[in-house]
Design an enzyme around this catalytic site. Sequence first.
Site, PDB file in Angstrom:
ATOM      1  N   GLY A   1      -7.853  -1.347  -2.851  1.00  0.00           N
ATOM      2  CA  GLY A   1      -7.600  -0.788  -1.523  1.00  0.00           C
ATOM      3  C   GLY A   1      -8.157   0.600  -1.282  1.00  0.00           C
ATOM      4  O   GLY A   1      -7.830   1.218  -0.258  1.00  0.00           O
TER       5      GLY A   1
ATOM      6  N   LYS B   1       6.856   5.682   8.929  1.00  0.00           N
ATOM      7  CA  LYS B   1       5.976   5.117   9.954  1.00  0.00           C
ATOM      8  C   LYS B   1       6.745   4.587  11.163  1.00  0.00           C
ATOM      9  O   LYS B   1       6.215   4.560  12.270  1.00  0.00           O
ATOM     10  CB  LYS B   1       5.086   4.018   9.358  1.00  0.00           C
TER      11      LYS B   1
ATOM     12  N   THR C   1      10.329 -13.761   0.576  1.00  0.00           N
ATOM     13  CA  THR C   1      11.421 -14.005   1.522  1.00  0.00           C
ATOM     14  C   THR C   1      10.808 -14.689   2.746  1.00  0.00           C
ATOM     15  O   THR C   1      10.162 -14.041   3.578  1.00  0.00           O
ATOM     16  CB  THR C   1      12.090 -12.674   1.930  1.00  0.00           C
TER      17      THR C   1
ATOM     18  N   ASN D   1       0.788   5.440  11.949  1.00  0.00           N
ATOM     19  CA  ASN D   1       0.349   6.259  10.809  1.00  0.00           C
ATOM     20  C   ASN D   1      -0.465   7.475  11.248  1.00  0.00           C
ATOM     21  O   ASN D   1      -0.877   8.278  10.419  1.00  0.00           O
ATOM     22  CB  ASN D   1      -0.451   5.425   9.798  1.00  0.00           C
TER      23      ASN D   1
ATOM     24  N   ALA E   1       3.191  -3.119   5.218  1.00  0.00           N
ATOM     25  CA  ALA E   1       1.735  -3.141   5.058  1.00  0.00           C
ATOM     26  C   ALA E   1       1.117  -4.348   5.766  1.00  0.00           C
ATOM     27  O   ALA E   1      -0.001  -4.282   6.267  1.00  0.00           O
ATOM     28  CB  ALA E   1       1.380  -3.160   3.577  1.00  0.00           C
TER      29      ALA E   1
ATOM     30  N   SER F   1      11.823 -15.958   5.480  1.00  0.00           N
ATOM     31  CA  SER F   1      12.228 -15.584   6.844  1.00  0.00           C
ATOM     32  C   SER F   1      11.410 -14.409   7.373  1.00  0.00           C
ATOM     33  O   SER F   1      11.122 -14.318   8.568  1.00  0.00           O
ATOM     34  CB  SER F   1      13.718 -15.241   6.875  1.00  0.00           C
TER      35      SER F   1
ATOM     36  N   GLY G   1       5.873  -7.275   4.540  1.00  0.00           N
ATOM     37  CA  GLY G   1       6.498  -5.966   4.715  1.00  0.00           C
ATOM     38  C   GLY G   1       5.668  -5.101   5.643  1.00  0.00           C
ATOM     39  O   GLY G   1       4.814  -5.595   6.389  1.00  0.00           O
TER      40      GLY G   1
HETATM   41  P1  ATR Z   1       6.952  -2.044   2.993  1.00  0.00           P
HETATM   42  O1  ATR Z   1       7.577  -2.316   4.312  1.00  0.00           O
HETATM   43  O2  ATR Z   1       6.893  -0.615   2.615  1.00  0.00           O
HETATM   44  O3  ATR Z   1       5.647  -2.748   2.799  1.00  0.00           O
HETATM   45  P2  ATR Z   1       8.737  -3.896   1.936  1.00  0.00           P
HETATM   46  O4  ATR Z   1       9.232  -4.198   3.284  1.00  0.00           O
HETATM   47  O5  ATR Z   1       9.663  -3.731   0.792  1.00  0.00           O
HETATM   48  O6  ATR Z   1       7.923  -2.584   1.897  1.00  0.00           O
HETATM   49  O7  ATR Z   1       7.640  -5.010   1.609  1.00  0.00           O
HETATM   50  C1  ATR Z   1       7.085  -5.148   0.369  1.00  0.00           C
HETATM   51  C2  ATR Z   1       6.413  -6.512   0.296  1.00  0.00           C
HETATM   52  O8  ATR Z   1       6.070  -6.812  -1.059  1.00  0.00           O
HETATM   53  C3  ATR Z   1       7.299  -7.638   0.757  1.00  0.00           C
HETATM   54  O9  ATR Z   1       6.510  -8.640   1.328  1.00  0.00           O
HETATM   55  C4  ATR Z   1       7.948  -8.085  -0.551  1.00  0.00           C
HETATM   56  O10 ATR Z   1       8.449  -9.396  -0.518  1.00  0.00           O
HETATM   57  P3  ATR Z   1       9.949  -9.669   0.024  1.00  0.00           P
HETATM   58  O11 ATR Z   1       9.902  -9.502   1.497  1.00  0.00           O
HETATM   59  O12 ATR Z   1      10.266 -11.062  -0.387  1.00  0.00           O
HETATM   60  O13 ATR Z   1      10.817  -8.646  -0.647  1.00  0.00           O
HETATM   61  C5  ATR Z   1       6.765  -7.998  -1.452  1.00  0.00           C
HETATM   62  N1  ATR Z   1       7.086  -7.907  -2.883  1.00  0.00           N
HETATM   63  C6  ATR Z   1       7.517  -6.825  -3.556  1.00  0.00           C
HETATM   64  N2  ATR Z   1       7.659  -7.105  -4.861  1.00  0.00           N
HETATM   65  C7  ATR Z   1       7.330  -8.411  -5.018  1.00  0.00           C
HETATM   66  C8  ATR Z   1       7.264  -9.300  -6.141  1.00  0.00           C
HETATM   67  N3  ATR Z   1       7.587  -8.886  -7.375  1.00  0.00           N
HETATM   68  N4  ATR Z   1       6.874 -10.565  -5.925  1.00  0.00           N
HETATM   69  C9  ATR Z   1       6.538 -11.002  -4.679  1.00  0.00           C
HETATM   70  N5  ATR Z   1       6.574 -10.198  -3.595  1.00  0.00           N
HETATM   71  C10 ATR Z   1       6.958  -8.939  -3.749  1.00  0.00           C
END
Ligand code: ATR
Length: 271
Positions: free
Chosen positions: A237, A66, A153, A87, A131, A155, A129
């Site tokens: 979804g 994307k 995370t 998208n 989405a 930040s 992330g």
């Molecule tokens: P994308 O950009 O494809 O959405 P991503 O940047 O990896 O993928 O984002 C995934 C999201 O799911 C993030 O908000 C991630 O949290 P972090 O930024 O802290 O990594 C979140 N996520 C994935 N697995 C998780 C889990 N087990 N518990 C809480 N948050 C999770």
Amino acid sequence: MTDSYAVIGNPIAHSKSPQIQAAFARQTSQDIVYTTIFCEIGAFVQTVQTFRASGGRGLNVTLPFKHDAFDLATRHSDSARQAGAVNTLIFSADGITGDNTDGAGLMRDITENLHFDPRDKRVLLLGAGGASFGVVGPLLACAPRSLTIANRTVSKAAELRARFAAHDNVEGCGYAALNGRAFDLVINATSAGLSGAMPALPDALFARGALAYDMVYGKTTPFMAFAQARGATVADGLGMLVEQAAESFYLWRGVRPQTAPVMALLRSAAP
Ligand code: ATR
């Protein structure tokens, strides 16, 4: 001549987009073909140009391309700019337009299909992330009372919040900051559910009458089960998937398909 479209991604084999777009085309008597394109990492631009040179009219773009699609587009819609990701690509003689229909699809599912109006409501977005990036702008356009973006995370939540600095009702935080607070609409935009996990959420998260929305479809995620057990109305979804596809179809063909029959078709076909 039949106009050609496709969805490009990696992986792509399990995409429901061909089935959805074929149903829209049948319903609206549009003469199109819609296929899938598996694209090697690093080969996005070349693969798109080959498709375009062979007469392709537009593409849906899914993970992980994307941002590449955003960079490739020569014009961007407001929603693409807000999301920083594309998208939907539309090819024309004078360039490539990049749009992002994810946020519009989500909001249409929530407001039209689920009959939930976010106006003046306390909204919580889980995840920061890709989405999440696409849906903050469309969510704010519905004038919620507040929008809280919570992420593991912290930040990344702060970074996403900073993109909407002009809005004083948006905050970015970690999950611990949700203790003692309740929300009317909780949207799970994390990928945690795909691996059977969920963010660490407090028990009293859902206000009376709350809607809990998970962008994942095709399975009951731990978030959905958690929300259901605490009295929230739960949605997956699938509606967002079909609605964002309908927005893309509309951008390409200028015709708005009906989504309810296609959602019913997908639900009846689910294993
Ligand atoms: P994308 O950009 O494809 O959405 P991503 O940047 O990896 O993928 O984002 C995934 C999201 O799911 C993030 O908000 C991630 O949290 P972090 O930024 O802290 O990594 C979140 N996520 C994935 N697995 C998780 C889990 N087990 N518990 C809480 N948050 C999770």
